[in-house]
Enzyme design. Structure first.
Site, PDB file in Angstrom:
ATOM      1  N   ARG A  31      72.392 102.330  36.026  1.00  0.00           N
ATOM      2  CA  ARG A  31      73.594 101.705  36.558  1.00  0.00           C
ATOM      3  C   ARG A  31      74.774 102.671  36.570  1.00  0.00           C
ATOM      4  NH1 ARG A  31      77.471 100.803  38.130  1.00  0.00           N
ATOM      5  NH2 ARG A  31      78.781  98.972  38.409  1.00  0.00           N
ATOM      6  N   TYR A  32      74.854 103.522  35.540  1.00  0.00           N
ATOM      7  CA  TYR A  32      76.014 104.408  35.329  1.00  0.00           C
ATOM      8  C   TYR A  32      75.646 105.858  35.642  1.00  0.00           C
ATOM      9  CZ  TYR A  32      77.972 100.367  32.933  1.00  0.00           C
ATOM     10  OH  TYR A  32      78.438  99.120  32.637  1.00  0.00           O
ATOM     11  N   ARG A  35      73.987 107.791  32.135  1.00  0.00           N
ATOM     12  CA  ARG A  35      73.158 107.159  31.109  1.00  0.00           C
ATOM     13  C   ARG A  35      72.286 106.062  31.701  1.00  0.00           C
ATOM     14  NH1 ARG A  35      78.242 105.841  31.403  1.00  0.00           N
ATOM     15  NH2 ARG A  35      79.113 103.823  30.769  1.00  0.00           N
ATOM     16  N   CYS A  55      60.592  90.466  20.503  1.00  0.00           N
ATOM     17  CA  CYS A  55      61.659  90.525  19.501  1.00  0.00           C
ATOM     18  C   CYS A  55      61.144  89.931  18.197  1.00  0.00           C
ATOM     19  CB  CYS A  55      62.858  89.700  19.959  1.00  0.00           C
ATOM     20  SG  CYS A  55      63.758  90.461  21.325  1.00  0.00           S
ATOM     21  N   CYS A 107      66.945  84.955  20.535  1.00  0.00           N
ATOM     22  CA  CYS A 107      68.303  84.416  20.631  1.00  0.00           C
ATOM     23  C   CYS A 107      68.329  83.416  21.791  1.00  0.00           C
ATOM     24  CB  CYS A 107      69.308  85.521  20.948  1.00  0.00           C
ATOM     25  SG  CYS A 107      69.251  86.925  19.831  1.00  0.00           S
ATOM     26  N   CYS A 157      69.743  84.677  25.243  1.00  0.00           N
ATOM     27  CA  CYS A 157      69.255  85.990  25.691  1.00  0.00           C
ATOM     28  C   CYS A 157      69.583  86.257  27.157  1.00  0.00           C
ATOM     29  CB  CYS A 157      67.747  86.068  25.499  1.00  0.00           C
ATOM     30  SG  CYS A 157      67.045  87.641  26.056  1.00  0.00           S
ATOM     31  N   ARG A 206      68.239  88.514  28.894  1.00  0.00           N
ATOM     32  CA  ARG A 206      67.008  88.914  29.606  1.00  0.00           C
ATOM     33  C   ARG A 206      65.884  87.912  29.403  1.00  0.00           C
ATOM     34  NH1 ARG A 206      68.073  94.215  27.447  1.00  0.00           N
ATOM     35  NH2 ARG A 206      69.760  94.893  28.800  1.00  0.00           N
ATOM     36  N   ASP A 252      77.118  85.936  29.093  1.00  0.00           N
ATOM     37  CA  ASP A 252      76.645  86.116  30.477  1.00  0.00           C
ATOM     38  C   ASP A 252      76.332  84.772  31.143  1.00  0.00           C
ATOM     39  OD1 ASP A 252      76.853  88.882  30.465  1.00  0.00           O
ATOM     40  OD2 ASP A 252      74.818  89.168  29.689  1.00  0.00           O
ATOM     41  N   ASP A 307      80.476  91.665  31.165  1.00  0.00           N
ATOM     42  CA  ASP A 307      79.450  92.405  31.907  1.00  0.00           C
ATOM     43  C   ASP A 307      79.403  91.729  33.276  1.00  0.00           C
ATOM     44  OD1 ASP A 307      77.564  94.303  32.468  1.00  0.00           O
ATOM     45  OD2 ASP A 307      76.438  93.983  30.614  1.00  0.00           O
ATOM     46  N   LYS A 311      80.007  96.928  32.810  1.00  0.00           N
ATOM     47  CA  LYS A 311      80.884  96.439  31.741  1.00  0.00           C
ATOM     48  C   LYS A 311      82.350  96.676  32.071  1.00  0.00           C
ATOM     49  CE  LYS A 311      77.365  97.228  28.245  1.00  0.00           C
ATOM     50  NZ  LYS A 311      76.319  97.840  29.105  1.00  0.00           N
TER      51      LYS A 311
END
Ligand SMILES: *Cc1c(COP(=O)(O)O)cnc(C)c1O
Length: 446
Positions: free
Chosen positions: A115-116, A119, A128, A132, A135, A137, A296, A333, A340
């Site tokens: 995206r950037y 990085r 996991c 959560c 989440c 994703r 999100d 985000d 971000k």
């Protein structure tokens, strides 16, 4: 001077020998996910029971260690809300999306999000230690059949080898620290052998869900791949236990700088005073608050969302009130893949020629006189200006300031404004006749 952090164990685990309790494999194989198992620890509400019995909801799995942190008598416990589903997860909301950050669109190869400019995000597993409820994703995480293959891993490494602008690789998932140690080391080794990769980062909630996973064997392995940074994910001060403090101590002693990313959530941590306690405790366990994310727009997380104003209010209550290095950046985000975006209260109140009016956290308003003469550094003799790293197509606002370009146009701008051009062309045309009601254009003398 030192705060003591405590250890907890739900009563049903009272007889588990310490060697088992402190063994991460035992914790993983004794995770709880059904109504029957969870009811041995706490009494479920109707809403929770309904969600746990529903088909097709995002995966549930909770380590015995983490569920023990919940106060079983509090239906609003902030840890409970993070991991036990309620039927609110089934409620859709306006602007809800499956992939709200458009990560799939930014993936040159499966699992790699570029995206950037400098990085990348590398998704190395879908698994996991505990899941959560919010989440970001959940479209891929938790599904044991949707994990990344050896071929995909090789494609990711190949992409990185031929993309020299990437200097920082962030491993995420899923949680990279639940990978078999040999597989994790294979990934770290492959990355460390790419000459232009300067730093590796890991995003992990393992220290929070499964702190016993942070063994000396793990830190001995990790420290071979310096510079390596780790961001953990703590949302509430109740998650900071003696076990987590021990895990961050081991990671710090292995020379790994630690940061924290939190998600701002209704009923969990949407409180200035909770956040202040959280960031101060994080600093005590040598973890620097990094980002506080606005929740999100992901399916199933609608009930966790807060107004953006709540995030601004929290930063207002931290900056100046506590140590500067304890204050995270508040981030949205951007939906649609905008990346971000940091937000903060306004400290710049006004400005004129050579003077700015600013305020501090106490409401003290002052002026700063700017210099009337300023001799800036000379870009022609500055080695860094002369050897700028290219950021193809992504120089953004800095590109405007640097003089690389003069404007940024929204998509379709030129085509849209062709209409003006057409009108002027028509005006020049002798056949063009105004309708007799004036065009509103001051240059229009017709
Ligand atoms: C968050 C993120 C990063 C890392 O961002 P930093 O602001 O450098 O921490 C990189 N790539 C993607 C796609 C991300 O979402």
């Amino acid at each position: 001077m030192k705060t003591e952090f405590t250890s907890k164990r739900a009563p049903i685990y009272a007889d588990v020998p310490d060697e088992k309790w402190n063994n991460w494999r035992w914790q993983l194989s004794h995770r709880l996910n059904s109504v029957e198992e969870i009811e041995k620890v706490l009494t479920l509400t109707d809403s929770e029971r309904k969600a746990l019995s529903a088909q097709g909801l995002f995966r549930v799995d909770i380590t015995p260690y983490y569920i023990s942190l919940i106060n079983p008598n509090d239906p609003n416990d902030p840890i409970r809300k993070q991991v036990i589903p309620t039927d609110l997860e089934m409620v859709p909301f306006t602007a809800m999306m499956e992939d709200s950050l458009a990560e799939d669109k930014h993936s040159p190869v499966p699992g790699l999000v570029h995206r950037y400019p400098d990085r990348v995000l590398m998704l190395v597993t879908t698994q996991c230690a505990t899941y959560c409820r919010y989440c970001t994703r959940s479209r891929i995480v938790g599904d044991p059949t949707a994990t990344f293959s050896q071929t995909e891993f090789e494609m990711q490494i190949e992409y990185l080898k031929r993309t020299p602008q990437v200097r920082d690789v962030l491993l995420s998932g899923g949680d990279p620290l639940v990978l078999a140690p040999k597989i994790l080391e294979k990934i770290l080794k492959a990355l460390s052998e790419i000459p232009h990769i300067e730093v590796i980062r890991i995003g992990s909630r393992v220290p929070v869900f499964l702190p016993m996973r942070v063994t000396e064997e793990l830190t001995d392995m990790l420290q071979k791949y310096h510079p390596l940074w780790i961001n953990i994910h703590v949302n509430h001060p109740n998650e900071i236990s003696a076990e987590l403090a021990d895990a961050t101590d081991k990671l710090s002693k292995a020379g790994i700088p630690l940061g924290n990313q939190s998600v701002l959530m209704a009923g969990v941590n949407d409180c200035v005073h909770t956040q202040r306690a959280l960031v101060q405790k994080l600093v005590q366990i040598r973890v620097r608050p990094y980002y506080l994310y606005q929740c999100d727009l992901v399916e199933g997380a609608g009930h966790f969302r807060t107004p953006v104003a709540k995030g601004i209010e929290i930063i207002e209550g931290l900056r100046g009130h506590t140590s500067g290095y304890a204050v995270p950046q508040y981030i949205i985000d951007a939906p649609g893949g905008g990346g971000k975006i940091p937000l903060q209260p306004n400290y710049l109140l006004s400005y004129s020629d050579h003077k700015v009016v600013v305020r501090n956290y106490e409401g003290y308003v002052t002026t700063y006189e700017e210099p009337t003469e300023y001799t800036p550094h000379d870009p022609k003799t500055c080695a860094y200006c002369q050897n700028k790293r290219p950021e193809p197509g992504q120089s953004g606002i800095t590109g405007l300031l640097d003089g690389d370009k003069m404007f940024i146009k929204p998509e379709g701008f030129d085509t849209l404004h062709e209409r003006g051009g057409i009108q002027h062309r028509l005006k020049d045309d002798a056949k063009w006749q105004p309708l007799g009601i004036g065009s509103g254009d001051p240059d229009d003398n017709s």
